[in-house]
Motif scaffolding. Sequence first.
Motif, short mmCIF file in Angstrom:
data_model
loop_
_atom_site.label_atom_id
_atom_site.label_comp_id
_atom_site.label_asym_id
_atom_site.label_seq_id
_atom_site.Cartn_x
_atom_site.Cartn_y
_atom_site.Cartn_z
N GLU A 106 1.47 -10.03 8.31
CA GLU A 106 0.74 -9.73 7.08
C GLU A 106 1.22 -10.64 5.93
N ALA A 107 0.29 -11.21 5.23
CA ALA A 107 0.61 -12.12 4.13
C ALA A 107 1.20 -11.37 2.94
N ALA A 108 2.12 -12.02 2.25
CA ALA A 108 2.77 -11.41 1.08
C ALA A 108 1.73 -10.97 0.05
N ALA A 109 0.69 -11.77 -0.16
CA ALA A 109 -0.34 -11.42 -1.15
C ALA A 109 -1.03 -10.10 -0.79
N ALA A 110 -1.27 -9.88 0.50
CA ALA A 110 -1.90 -8.63 0.94
C ALA A 110 -0.97 -7.44 0.73
N VAL A 111 0.33 -7.64 0.98
CA VAL A 111 1.32 -6.59 0.76
C VAL A 111 1.37 -6.24 -0.72
N HIS A 112 1.43 -7.26 -1.57
CA HIS A 112 1.46 -7.03 -3.02
C HIS A 112 0.22 -6.30 -3.48
N GLU A 113 -0.94 -6.70 -2.97
CA GLU A 113 -2.20 -6.09 -3.40
C GLU A 113 -2.22 -4.60 -3.10
N ARG A 114 -1.88 -4.22 -1.88
CA ARG A 114 -1.92 -2.79 -1.55
C ARG A 114 -0.80 -2.02 -2.23
N GLY A 115 0.37 -2.67 -2.36
CA GLY A 115 1.49 -2.01 -3.02
C GLY A 115 1.25 -1.78 -4.50
N VAL A 116 0.73 -2.79 -5.18
CA VAL A 116 0.44 -2.65 -6.61
C VAL A 116 -0.69 -1.64 -6.82
N SER A 117 -1.67 -1.65 -5.94
CA SER A 117 -2.74 -0.67 -6.02
C SER A 117 -2.18 0.74 -5.95
N PHE A 118 -1.27 0.98 -5.00
CA PHE A 118 -0.64 2.29 -4.88
C PHE A 118 0.14 2.63 -6.15
N MET A 119 0.98 1.70 -6.61
CA MET A 119 1.82 1.97 -7.78
C MET A 119 0.97 2.24 -9.02
N ASN A 120 -0.11 1.50 -9.22
CA ASN A 120 -0.99 1.74 -10.36
C ASN A 120 -1.62 3.13 -10.29
N ASP A 121 -2.09 3.51 -9.09
CA ASP A 121 -2.65 4.85 -8.92
C ASP A 121 -1.60 5.92 -9.16
N LEU A 122 -0.40 5.69 -8.65
CA LEU A 122 0.70 6.63 -8.81
C LEU A 122 1.04 6.85 -10.28
N LEU A 123 1.20 5.75 -11.01
CA LEU A 123 1.55 5.85 -12.43
C LEU A 123 0.44 6.47 -13.25
N SER A 124 -0.79 6.24 -12.87
CA SER A 124 -1.92 6.84 -13.57
C SER A 124 -1.96 8.37 -13.34
N ALA A 125 -1.72 8.77 -12.11
CA ALA A 125 -1.81 10.20 -11.77
C ALA A 125 -0.57 11.00 -12.13
N HIS A 126 0.60 10.33 -12.19
CA HIS A 126 1.86 11.07 -12.34
C HIS A 126 2.77 10.49 -13.42
N ALA A 127 2.18 9.99 -14.49
CA ALA A 127 2.97 9.41 -15.58
C ALA A 127 3.96 10.45 -16.11
N GLY A 128 5.18 9.99 -16.37
CA GLY A 128 6.20 10.86 -16.93
C GLY A 128 6.91 11.75 -15.93
N LYS A 129 6.58 11.64 -14.66
CA LYS A 129 7.16 12.50 -13.62
C LYS A 129 8.37 11.84 -12.96
#
Length: 192
Positions: free
Chosen positions: A114-137
């Motif tokens: 798996e290419a690093a760019a693909a790993v970053h894309e899915r990882g950042v997508s998860f982290m953005n969703d996580l921070l949006s849904a659970h800010a301050g937790k």
Amino acid sequence: MTRITIIRHGSTSWNKAGRMQGSTDIPLDEEGIEQAQKLGARLAIEQPWDIIYTSHLSRAKKTGEIIAAAIGLSPVLTDERLREVSGGQTEGTVEEDRIAKWGPDWRQLDLGVEAAAAVHERGVSFMNDLLSAHAGKRILIVSHGSFIRHMLRHLTPDFVMTEHLKNTGVSRFLVEDAKWSCDLYNCTTHLD
């Protein structure tokens, strides 16, 4: 401020053999279960936790379930974006196998890793969703060594990783105004 603690899963038989795991679903071994239990006991006294996410692969999911039981947190949420970096044709092999099959420069070949760019894309997508849904937790994430290293390089580019991530190694981050900072890296005091 959001507090995110990222944990590498407990050990597996393939870790000990030096086999490339990637996305192959290898379970924890007995030592990996014990490591997760020790980490759960540590995390139970460290601070209250709000939520736990794990990769869907059994070695990370089981580590997370053991931790969650120890700290009294439910449910354990899984997300496939936290999976290990795919090793393509290298999965299941040891270094000796890879050299014998593809030569000493096997890393330079296209073996479906798996290419690093693909790993970053899915990882950042998860982290953005996580921070949006659970800010301050206070959030726990259980994932995999290569995935975590890729994310650390991307999210904290100034942070220098000084050692290989250990099984059940704990890395802690503070996220404020979209800026990530690491105040604990690869800590395994629970195993001492």
